[in-house]
Design a protein around this motif. Structure first.
Motif, PDB file in Angstrom:
ATOM      1  N   PHE A  19       0.821  -1.213   0.000  1.00 25.15           N
ATOM      2  CA  PHE A  19       0.000   0.000   0.000  1.00 25.15           C
ATOM      3  C   PHE A  19       0.857   1.265   0.000  1.00 25.15           C
ATOM      4  CE2 PHE A  19      -3.755  -2.565   1.409  1.00 25.15           C
ATOM      5  CZ  PHE A  19      -4.593  -2.174   0.378  1.00 25.15           C
ATOM      6  N   ALA A  20       2.004   1.227   0.642  1.00 24.15           N
ATOM      7  CA  ALA A  20       2.891   2.393   0.644  1.00 24.15           C
ATOM      8  C   ALA A  20       3.398   2.678  -0.770  1.00 24.15           C
ATOM      9  CB  ALA A  20       4.068   2.167   1.593  1.00 24.15           C
ATOM     10  N   VAL A  24       2.244   6.039  -2.899  1.00 17.93           N
ATOM     11  CA  VAL A  24       3.145   7.055  -3.447  1.00 17.93           C
ATOM     12  C   VAL A  24       2.881   7.231  -4.937  1.00 17.93           C
ATOM     13  CG1 VAL A  24       5.564   7.560  -3.980  1.00 17.93           C
ATOM     14  CG2 VAL A  24       4.926   6.793  -1.689  1.00 17.93           C
ATOM     15  N   ALA A  25       2.672   6.119  -5.647  1.00 17.16           N
ATOM     16  CA  ALA A  25       2.371   6.200  -7.081  1.00 17.16           C
ATOM     17  C   ALA A  25       1.056   6.950  -7.317  1.00 17.16           C
ATOM     18  CB  ALA A  25       2.305   4.802  -7.686  1.00 17.16           C
ATOM     19  N   TRP A  26       0.046   6.647  -6.511  1.00 13.52           N
ATOM     20  CA  TRP A  26      -1.252   7.327  -6.651  1.00 13.52           C
ATOM     21  C   TRP A  26      -1.096   8.813  -6.371  1.00 13.52           C
ATOM     22  CZ3 TRP A  26      -4.284  10.324  -3.562  1.00 13.52           C
ATOM     23  CH2 TRP A  26      -5.591  10.557  -4.006  1.00 13.52           C
ATOM     24  N   TRP A  27      -0.411   9.156  -5.287  1.00 14.84           N
ATOM     25  CA  TRP A  27      -0.215  10.547  -4.899  1.00 14.84           C
ATOM     26  C   TRP A  27       0.526  11.317  -5.996  1.00 14.84           C
ATOM     27  CZ3 TRP A  27       4.476  13.053  -3.386  1.00 14.84           C
ATOM     28  CH2 TRP A  27       4.292  14.324  -2.845  1.00 14.84           C
ATOM     29  N   THR A  28       1.561  10.692  -6.546  1.00 15.42           N
ATOM     30  CA  THR A  28       2.339  11.339  -7.608  1.00 15.42           C
ATOM     31  C   THR A  28       1.472  11.594  -8.839  1.00 15.42           C
ATOM     32  OG1 THR A  28       4.325  10.231  -6.810  1.00 15.42           O
ATOM     33  CG2 THR A  28       4.399  11.122  -9.033  1.00 15.42           C
ATOM     34  N   LEU A  39       6.387   1.812 -18.236  1.00 19.19           N
ATOM     35  CA  LEU A  39       7.173   1.070 -17.246  1.00 19.19           C
ATOM     36  C   LEU A  39       6.676   1.345 -15.824  1.00 19.19           C
ATOM     37  CD1 LEU A  39      10.836   1.199 -18.570  1.00 19.19           C
ATOM     38  CD2 LEU A  39       9.623  -0.831 -17.818  1.00 19.19           C
ATOM     39  N   CYS A  40       6.300   2.585 -15.563  1.00 17.50           N
ATOM     40  CA  CYS A  40       5.748   2.928 -14.236  1.00 17.50           C
ATOM     41  C   CYS A  40       4.511   2.083 -13.934  1.00 17.50           C
ATOM     42  CB  CYS A  40       5.373   4.406 -14.175  1.00 17.50           C
ATOM     43  SG  CYS A  40       6.742   5.554 -14.268  1.00 17.50           S
ATOM     44  N   MET A 140      12.054   8.325  -9.274  1.00 13.95           N
ATOM     45  CA  MET A 140      11.099   7.398  -8.652  1.00 13.95           C
ATOM     46  C   MET A 140      11.471   5.951  -8.950  1.00 13.95           C
ATOM     47  SD  MET A 140       7.298   9.004  -8.810  1.00 13.95           S
ATOM     48  CE  MET A 140       6.592   7.596  -7.961  1.00 13.95           C
ATOM     49  N   ALA A 141      12.023   5.681 -10.124  1.00 15.32           N
ATOM     50  CA  ALA A 141      12.430   4.313 -10.465  1.00 15.32           C
ATOM     51  C   ALA A 141      13.529   3.835  -9.513  1.00 15.32           C
ATOM     52  CB  ALA A 141      12.900   4.242 -11.912  1.00 15.32           C
TER      53      ALA A 141
END
Length: 168
Positions: A19-20, A24-28, A39-40, A140-141
């Motif tokens: 979930f973390a 972070v992906a959702w927030w970004t 790729l993300c 981020m990667a």
């Protein structure tokens, strides 16, 4: 001194890590407005699988639950591999393996045909890194690769500390 853990504690750690990463992906994407590349999007799948494995493990008999949590190791290795692949694309060490990471393939003889073949939403190129922390040149990667490695280490330590009475 080695402190004993419960299987459910390790499972909770795996769920929390999943979930973390997805949070972070959702927030970004949704709060910062940074669109993900192909790729993300692929990098999110191992974290979804981890959440499912973490939820299922405590529901099974202890031996099967332990085996289910050990399945998180190859899933985390996939997450690590995808993040390293993405970092290599960002650093221009190799091209992206996904065609959506490259320029759109526009076909047609007339302007209308070419316009119709263009994607509806422009995609972010995979070799354009996203930096979340100003002044820190870590994409981020790369953060994803480090996070996957830390979660893998935490999982292995946690699995080694599960009470021996729970190994039946």
């Amino acid at each position: 001194m080695k402190k004993n853990m419960r299987l459910s504690t390790v499972a909770f750690f795996v769920i929390l890590a999943g979930f973390a990463a997805l949070g972070v992906a959702w927030w970004t994407q949704h709060r910062l407005g940074i669109m993900p590349c192909e790729l993300c999007l692929w990098e999110r799948w191992p974290w979804r699988v981890l959440i499912v494995l973490g939820v299922v493990a405590p529901l099974l008999p202890t031996r099967m639950g332990r085996g289910t949590l050990w399945l998180c190791v190859p899933v985390l290795l996939v997450a690590e591999g995808l993040a390293i692949c993405h970092a290599g694309v960002e650093w221009k060490w190799w091209p992206s393996p996904f065609p959506a990471c490259h320029a759109a393939h526009v076909v047609g003889h007339t302007l209308a045909e070419r316009w119709a073949s263009m994607p509806l939403v422009p995609s972010k190129p995979c070799d354009a890194p996203t930096y979340l922390i100003p002044g820190l040149p870590v994409s981020m990667a790369v953060m994803g690769a480090v996070f996957a490695l830390l979660v893998l280490a935490g999982l292995c330590v946690g699995m080694g500390r599960i009470k021996k009475s729970n190994w039946i």
